[in-house]
Design an enzyme around this catalytic site. Structure first.
Site, PDB file in Angstrom:
ATOM      1  N   GLY A  10       0.809  -1.207   0.000  1.00  0.00           N
ATOM      2  CA  GLY A  10       0.000   0.000   0.000  1.00  0.00           C
ATOM      3  C   GLY A  10       0.844   1.259   0.000  1.00  0.00           C
ATOM      4  O   GLY A  10       2.084   1.202   0.084  1.00  0.00           O
ATOM      5  N   GLN A  11       0.199   2.401  -0.073  1.00  0.00           N
ATOM      6  CA  GLN A  11       0.928   3.676  -0.096  1.00  0.00           C
ATOM      7  C   GLN A  11       1.808   3.829   1.144  1.00  0.00           C
ATOM      8  O   GLN A  11       3.014   4.084   1.049  1.00  0.00           O
ATOM      9  CB  GLN A  11      -0.058   4.843  -0.160  1.00  0.00           C
ATOM     10  N   LEU A  12       1.196   3.684   2.304  1.00  0.00           N
ATOM     11  CA  LEU A  12       1.941   3.842   3.555  1.00  0.00           C
ATOM     12  C   LEU A  12       2.957   2.732   3.726  1.00  0.00           C
ATOM     13  O   LEU A  12       4.092   2.972   4.161  1.00  0.00           O
ATOM     14  CB  LEU A  12       0.971   3.878   4.732  1.00  0.00           C
ATOM     15  N   ASP A  36      -3.469 -13.048   3.442  1.00  0.00           N
ATOM     16  CA  ASP A  36      -4.759 -12.473   3.086  1.00  0.00           C
ATOM     17  C   ASP A  36      -5.535 -12.193   4.371  1.00  0.00           C
ATOM     18  O   ASP A  36      -6.006 -13.116   5.041  1.00  0.00           O
ATOM     19  CB  ASP A  36      -5.528 -13.453   2.193  1.00  0.00           C
ATOM     20  N   THR A  62      -9.912  -0.558   1.686  1.00  0.00           N
ATOM     21  CA  THR A  62     -10.146   0.882   1.541  1.00  0.00           C
ATOM     22  C   THR A  62     -11.063   1.245   0.375  1.00  0.00           C
ATOM     23  O   THR A  62     -11.200   2.432   0.060  1.00  0.00           O
ATOM     24  CB  THR A  62      -8.802   1.622   1.367  1.00  0.00           C
ATOM     25  N   TYR A 125     -17.420   1.208   5.329  1.00  0.00           N
ATOM     26  CA  TYR A 125     -15.970   1.341   5.521  1.00  0.00           C
ATOM     27  C   TYR A 125     -15.658   1.967   6.874  1.00  0.00           C
ATOM     28  O   TYR A 125     -14.863   1.431   7.656  1.00  0.00           O
ATOM     29  CB  TYR A 125     -15.376   2.192   4.399  1.00  0.00           C
TER      30      TYR A 125
END
Length: 292
Positions: A10-12, A36, A62, A125
């Site tokens: 992921g981005q982070l 998973d 997300t 979410y």
């Protein structure tokens, strides 16, 4: 420190890996293919093998709109897997840093949200992320919950990369102007998390729930204009017209908070860590996007 990191792709996660390795931490980084989290029973075997000193949970489901029809998967990743992580962290006596979201609030406030303000998510979410927070609070004692908002970076899919793609291919764009928040550069968040890791190593970490974002409040429309300016300064050839629209003009399956500004003063005070400015981070990302 021996760190177990979820959400490695992921981005982070990508920002954390690069920085943690430079600081000399040993990082076992888990992507979805490694574990998973919609099947969180896998975590026990990983803990017994890795025996981490610290867990950083940067993984999450997300897909805000898809979560409205995929609630079971959203809760498996954002709540049940976090419950398992918290239980395992307590068992192995290792701290947990858990990344959460502004979506745990209802968006009806008129002043920035404090960490202890009443929550009230309005989407699947947000509800699943709040359930994850509650699992952390109830089942482990040494934890940091770090809520953040509007995350962007040079990695993955995010608003800045979407604007770059659209502004270099379209003449006109319409962007929502009645939702306010604070963008967060994933690299800045990663730097703060590793600052917190240092506090944990030193035995001086103020456990609890905190907020982190870059120090600028704006609307998505204002953010788009800021991105356009940063892209032009980075060398992109852009002549796109950007117009404001309302949330009602752009309906989505999940309700977005109209106001999701996070108050970060308690973070600044507890960690002696000022919130970074938005403009330099955005300039860095836009230059990277233009260089690709």
């Amino acid at each position: 420190m021996n760190i177990l990191l979820t959400g490695a792709t992921g981005q982070l996660g990508q920002c954390l890996m690069a920085r943690a390795n430079r600081l000399g931490h040993k990082v076992t980084a888990l992507s979805r293919s490694d574990c998973d989290l919609s099947q969180p029973s896998m975590l026990a075997d990983i803990f017994s093998r890795v025996k981490p000193d610290l867990v950083i949970n940067a993984a999450a489901y997300t897909a805000v709109d898809k979560a409205e029809t995929e609630a079971e998967i959203a809760f498996a990743v954002n709540a049940e897997a976090v419950f398992q992580l918290a239980m395992l962290c307590q068992k192995y006596e290792c701290p947990l840093i858990h990344v959460s979201t502004d979506y745990v609030f209802d968006g009806l406030a008129t002043s920035p949200y404090q960490p202890d303000d009443k929550t009230g998510p309005t989407s699947v979410y947000g509800t699943s992320k709040l359930a994850g927070e509650q699992a952390v609070c109830r089942h482990t004692s040494a934890y940091l919950i770090i809520r953040t908002s509007w995350v962007f970076s040079e990695y993955g899919q995010n608003f800045v990369k979407t604007m770059h793609r659209l502004m270099t291919s379209r003449d006109q764009l319409s962007v929502v102007s009645d939702q306010l928040g604070r963008p967060t550069y994933a690299g800045d968040l990663a730097d703060f998390i590793l600052h917190a890791v240092a506090r944990i190593e030193a035995g001086s970490c103020p456990w609890g729930t905190y907020h982190f974002s870059n120090a600028t409040t704006l609307s998505w429309y204002q953010f788009a204009l800021m991105i356009k300016d940063a892209l032009v300064k980075a060398g992109c050839s852009i002549d796109t017209s950007v117009s404001p629209i309302t949330t009602a003009d752009y309906p989505t399956p999940a309700r977005r908070p109209a106001f999701s500004v996070l108050d970060c003063q308690s973070t600044e005070q507890a960690f002696d860590y000022p919130m970074p400015l938005l403009a330099p981070a955005l300039a860095t990302v836009c230059k990277l996007l233009n260089d690709y």
